[in-house]
Enzyme design. Structure first.
Site, PDB file in Angstrom:
ATOM      1  N   TYR A 216      -9.265  13.091  -4.498  1.00  0.00           N
ATOM      2  CA  TYR A 216     -10.562  13.726  -4.286  1.00  0.00           C
ATOM      3  C   TYR A 216     -11.624  12.816  -4.903  1.00  0.00           C
ATOM      4  O   TYR A 216     -11.662  12.643  -6.123  1.00  0.00           O
ATOM      5  CB  TYR A 216     -10.595  15.100  -4.952  1.00  0.00           C
ATOM      6  N   PRO A 308     -12.404  24.039   2.717  1.00  0.00           N
ATOM      7  CA  PRO A 308     -11.059  23.471   2.566  1.00  0.00           C
ATOM      8  C   PRO A 308     -10.840  22.682   1.284  1.00  0.00           C
ATOM      9  O   PRO A 308      -9.715  22.266   1.023  1.00  0.00           O
ATOM     10  CB  PRO A 308     -10.937  22.565   3.799  1.00  0.00           C
TER      11      PRO A 308
END
Length: 412
Positions: A216, A308
């Site tokens: 991420y 998401p």
């Protein structure tokens, strides 16, 4: 007047996504009959690429339902994720691993939603010979506030049907008929919603993953996510404006931007051909309540949507139907409707926890418009502070790991 073919089952399930099919599998193992109705073809839903992260409790439930054989062989077990960010704007990014195994003793499994659907359909249709009706249309729900609801629909061959049942499970998504009926005249459905000022441009590439875990990335240009679907296929996302046209993004432009946002010392991004056309998905949160109207029970996207970033959508849907399956089994075994009465409140406790976690991840990682309070210099400073704290505090990292891996069913 059109003559309808009449049939009966105990539970009518609208929607053959993971929620509807897991519910059908759990009911079948409890000896409870159901019929699943689906607007699309089998080939379509088996090829539809969606979510790919399974929480530990989801994997446990699929094993309990007897449909995890291929998942256990082919699923990619991960014991952590990386947060990638720079200490200061324009500076070099560094990886900060959140070690799930060390922090909470469990991990997640990367296994595509379409693979879960394939396994569930094979179990229900090919192995057990139980009914799923594909390519149905004109679906409508009737008498849901009585003890004798029914579902009318047109089958793929054009014949009109009425399916009488005791319980209806609405697993047909945000735009499905179940949510419409739950909100209809006399209904009490209310909606809480948050729309985010960005979307995700998603690509599926024939390129071997170069790292074993999801990354991420918080970058000045915007968020990026590096994930995978198999040892040969990567799944990648870029933050873009919510109204972005995927057609404006060439393969070269997408790879260049991914290389920029994911850049980190020692990291190599393998490139490859796209296996599907890139697409842009808007991001929002939504919770509808109550998740029940009479004998109609909403599950999954029919009742809630999460961005998401937290990898919660499919997992929440499956958690819903576990609660519903338990309530239905109690009703048929003991004549006890207390599970029906508690269904919405029980599910919503988990839904709001997942909504908060998804909001937290989204707010921490994405780049907001610099002209707004969330995206000005103060807002960006808060983001970097939260990222740094999460990466260096065991307590903060444990909270992220606990929520990401998935709280035990029934724990919230």
């Amino acid at each position: 007047m059109t003559r309808r073919h009449e049939s009966r089952t105990q539970v009518g399930i609208v929607g053959a996504g993971p929620a509807g099919l897991v519910l059908a599998a759990l009911l079948a193992r409890a000896g409870i009959d159901s019929v699943v109705l689906e607007a699309r073809s089998r080939s379509y839903i088996e090829a539809r690429v969606r979510a790919g992260v399974l929480e530990a409790p989801t994997v446990d439930l699929l094993r309990e339902a007897g449909v995890a054989g291929r998942l256990d062989r082919e699923g990619m077990g991960h014991t952590g994720i990386s947060l990638r960010f720079a200490e200061a704007p324009g500076g070099p990014a560094e990886d900060h691993r959140i070690d799930f195994a060390d922090l909470v003793g469990r991990g997640i499994t990367v296994y595509g939603q379409q693979e879960v659907v394939k396994d569930l359909l094979a179990d229900r249709i090919d192995d057990a010979g139980l009914p799923v009706e594909f390519e149905v249309s004109d679906v409508d729900l009737h008498d849901v506030t009585t003890d004798a609801p029914s579902i009318t629909y047109t089958a793929a061959d054009g014949t009109a049907h009425r399916l009488r049942c005791d319980v209806v499970a609405g697993c047909d998504g945000f735009h499905g008929v179940a949510r419409t009926v739950a909100a209809g005249a006399g209904g009490e459905l209310t909606t809480a919603e948050r729309v985010y000022p960005f979307g995700w441009l998603g690509v599926l590439a024939k390129a071997a993953p170069t790292t074993d875990e999801l990354v991420y990335a918080h970058h000045d240009n915007g968020f990026a996510l590096y994930s995978m679907r198999s040892p040969e296929v990567t799944r990648l996302y870029l933050q873009v404006p919510p109204d972005a046209d995927a057609g404006d993004w060439s393969q070269d432009r997408i790879w260049d931007e991914l290389q920029t946002r994911l850049a980190c010392d020692g990291f190599t991004l393998n490139e490859g051909e796209f296996l599907e056309k890139p697409s842009v998905t808007g991001m929002r949160s939504m919770v509808a309540s109550p998740m029940r109207r009479g004998r109609l029970f909403l599950a999954g996207d029919a009742a809630h949507i999460v961005p998401p970033t937290g990898a919660k959508g499919m997992n929440l849907a499956i958690a819903d139907v576990r609660v519903l399956a338990d309530a239905v089994e109690r009703y048929y075994r003991d004549g006890d409707e207390s599970g029906f009465d508690a269904y919405s409140a029980t599910c919503l406790r988990r839904v709001w926890r997942a909504e908060h976690f998804s909001w937290f991840m989204t707010s921490m990682l994405h780049r907001f418009d610099p002209a707004t309070e969330a995206g000005d210099a103060f807002g960006v400073g808060l983001q970097r502070s939260q990222l740094r704290y999460t990466a260096t505090s065991r307590a903060a990292a444990t909270s992220l790991a606990e929520n990401y891996v998935g709280l035990p069913h029934g724990a919230v």
